[in-house]
Write an enzyme that holds these catalytic residues in place. Structure first.
Site, PDB file in Angstrom:
ATOM      1  N   LYS A   1       0.847  -1.207   0.000  1.00  0.00           N
ATOM      2  CA  LYS A   1       0.000   0.000   0.000  1.00  0.00           C
ATOM      3  C   LYS A   1       0.879   1.253   0.000  1.00  0.00           C
ATOM      4  O   LYS A   1       0.633   2.206  -0.746  1.00  0.00           O
ATOM      5  CB  LYS A   1      -0.926  -0.010   1.218  1.00  0.00           C
ATOM      6  CG  LYS A   1      -2.040  -1.051   1.096  1.00  0.00           C
ATOM      7  CD  LYS A   1      -2.793  -1.279   2.395  1.00  0.00           C
ATOM      8  CE  LYS A   1      -3.766  -2.451   2.220  1.00  0.00           C
ATOM      9  NZ  LYS A   1      -4.421  -2.864   3.466  1.00  0.00           N
TER      10      LYS A   1
ATOM     11  N   GLN B   1      -4.889  -2.143   9.817  1.00  0.00           N
ATOM     12  CA  GLN B   1      -4.709  -3.424   9.135  1.00  0.00           C
ATOM     13  C   GLN B   1      -5.249  -4.548  10.026  1.00  0.00           C
ATOM     14  O   GLN B   1      -4.862  -4.678  11.185  1.00  0.00           O
ATOM     15  CB  GLN B   1      -3.210  -3.632   8.831  1.00  0.00           C
ATOM     16  CG  GLN B   1      -2.913  -4.840   7.985  1.00  0.00           C
ATOM     17  CD  GLN B   1      -3.447  -4.749   6.552  1.00  0.00           C
ATOM     18  OE1 GLN B   1      -3.394  -3.705   5.920  1.00  0.00           O
ATOM     19  NE2 GLN B   1      -3.987  -5.842   6.054  1.00  0.00           N
TER      20      GLN B   1
ATOM     21  N   ASP C   1     -11.299   2.601   4.693  1.00  0.00           N
ATOM     22  CA  ASP C   1     -11.656   1.219   4.374  1.00  0.00           C
ATOM     23  C   ASP C   1     -13.174   1.006   4.335  1.00  0.00           C
ATOM     24  O   ASP C   1     -13.645  -0.068   3.950  1.00  0.00           O
ATOM     25  CB  ASP C   1     -11.042   0.264   5.409  1.00  0.00           C
ATOM     26  CG  ASP C   1      -9.864  -0.506   4.827  1.00  0.00           C
ATOM     27  OD1 ASP C   1      -9.744  -0.564   3.595  1.00  0.00           O
ATOM     28  OD2 ASP C   1      -9.079  -1.054   5.625  1.00  0.00           O
TER      29      ASP C   1
END
Ligand SMILES: NC(=O)c1ccc[n+]([C@@H]2O[C@H](COP(=O)([O-])OP(=O)(O)OC[C@H]3O[C@@H](n4cnc5c(N)ncnc54)[C@H](OP(=O)(O)O)[C@@H]3O)[C@@H](O)[C@H]2O)c1
Length: 286
Positions: A52, A96, A119
């Protein structure tokens, strides 16, 4: 002829366009900022996070990782999120997953400010998605929709069958497809006679984590097949949830693994980070 839905090529093209957008934003004083919280030392998570950042660097997004030990308390993690929520240079915050057992995933996801929840896992953004209001959407389903769009695959009126109902893939994908006027069938591990459903799919999406479980006899001729799976077969080779060799001859279009949905997921994250940062251009953010 089967079209291979090339996620790498599509993601690269989208990222080239995004690089120009970011350069224009920077010229106007706004550098999109992405903060990633990585808890513990799970090697797969570390690789995902590194990928990322690589993408973000290439595009001109300022991204950084806050690494926390696996023993971190929930309170300390929540305090860090609160700090990032208040940081005007941070547009997107991503934690994450998975998290260690002592930390409630729900508490963490709920603590991210919805307007920085890149997200799309915060209940406010999930609600916006299901009521078809603008908001941030989970990266993998967003990336899949971008891939369909890039290949001009019609969705409205089509029968979309999704195998897998996770919060990060199956459920948000169902909402996006419904918003795009598909007729959506959700299936999962308790579904009776799965093949009877998958054989009806004009568009088949598979996200189960079961290596090559979708076989040739489960797909009707002409179907578009999107394989989200990233699995290892018995020999340790990276494979999808779809048996590509068997299914591809039936499909009108299919994603490969790797090089299909994976690169689109990262592209989606970058696109949505930039969208969030755009609100700073007209001063409407935060
Ligand atoms: N390429 C990417 O960017 C990307 C992103 C995310 C995930 N992935 C990959 O996608 C796969 C799925 O990930 P996930 O996080 O969504 O997985 P997950 O949370 O484990 O969910 C799997 C889903 O598949 C269903 N399922 C499992 N076995 C099944 C079977 N035999 N028949 C029908 N349904 C079955 C489960 O049903 P129940 O709900 O009934 O248990 C569940 O809903 C994994 O391989 C993962 O690595 C890739």
């Amino acid at each position: 002829m089967t079209t291979i839905l090339d996620g790498k090529k599509t993601a690269d093209a989208l990222m080239t366009a995004l690089t120009e957008t970011v350069a224009e934003m920077k010229a106007r004083g706004v550098t999109p900022g992405l903060a990633v919280i990585l808890v513990g030392e799970d090697p797969a998570s570390a690789i995902y996070v590194r990928n990322k950042h690589r993408r973000a660097d290439k595009i001109g997004i300022r991204s950084f990782t806050i690494a926390m030990p696996a023993t971190v308390s929930e309170a300390d993690l929540l305090a860090k999120i609160a700090e990032l929520n208040d940081d005007p240079d941070v547009d997107g915050i991503l934690v994450q997953l998975p998290l260690p057992a002592q930390i409630s995933e729900a508490a963490v996801l709920n603590a991210i400010a919805p307007e920085k929840d890149v997200d799309g896992f915060h209940p406010v953004n999930v609600g916006r998605l299901w009521t078809n209001e603008p908001g941030v959407v989970a990266s993998t389903p967003f990336g899949i929709m971008q891939l369909l769009k890039a290949y001009q695959i019609p969705v409205a009126g089509k029968h979309a069958v999704i195998v897998g109902r996770s919060n990060i893939v199956g459920r948000p994908l169902a909402a996006l497809l419904l918003n795009a006027s598909a007729t959506v069938t959700m299936t999962h591990s308790q579904t009776a006679d799965l093949a009877a459903h998958t054989r009806q799919a004009d568009l088949l999406f598979v996200a189960t984590g079961r290596p090559e479980m979708i076989t040739g006899d489960m797909v009707q001729d002409g179907a578009v097949v999107v394989d989200v799976g990233m699995d290892r077969d018995a020999a340790g080779k990276l494979v999808g949830d779809v048996n590509f060799a068997e299914v591809a001859p039936h499909a009108s279009a299919i994603t490969p693994v790797p090089g299909g949905v994976g690169p689109m997921t990262i592209a989606a994250l970058m696109m949505q980070t930039v969208e969030l940062a755009k609100r700073r251009l007209n001063g409407s953010a935060k």
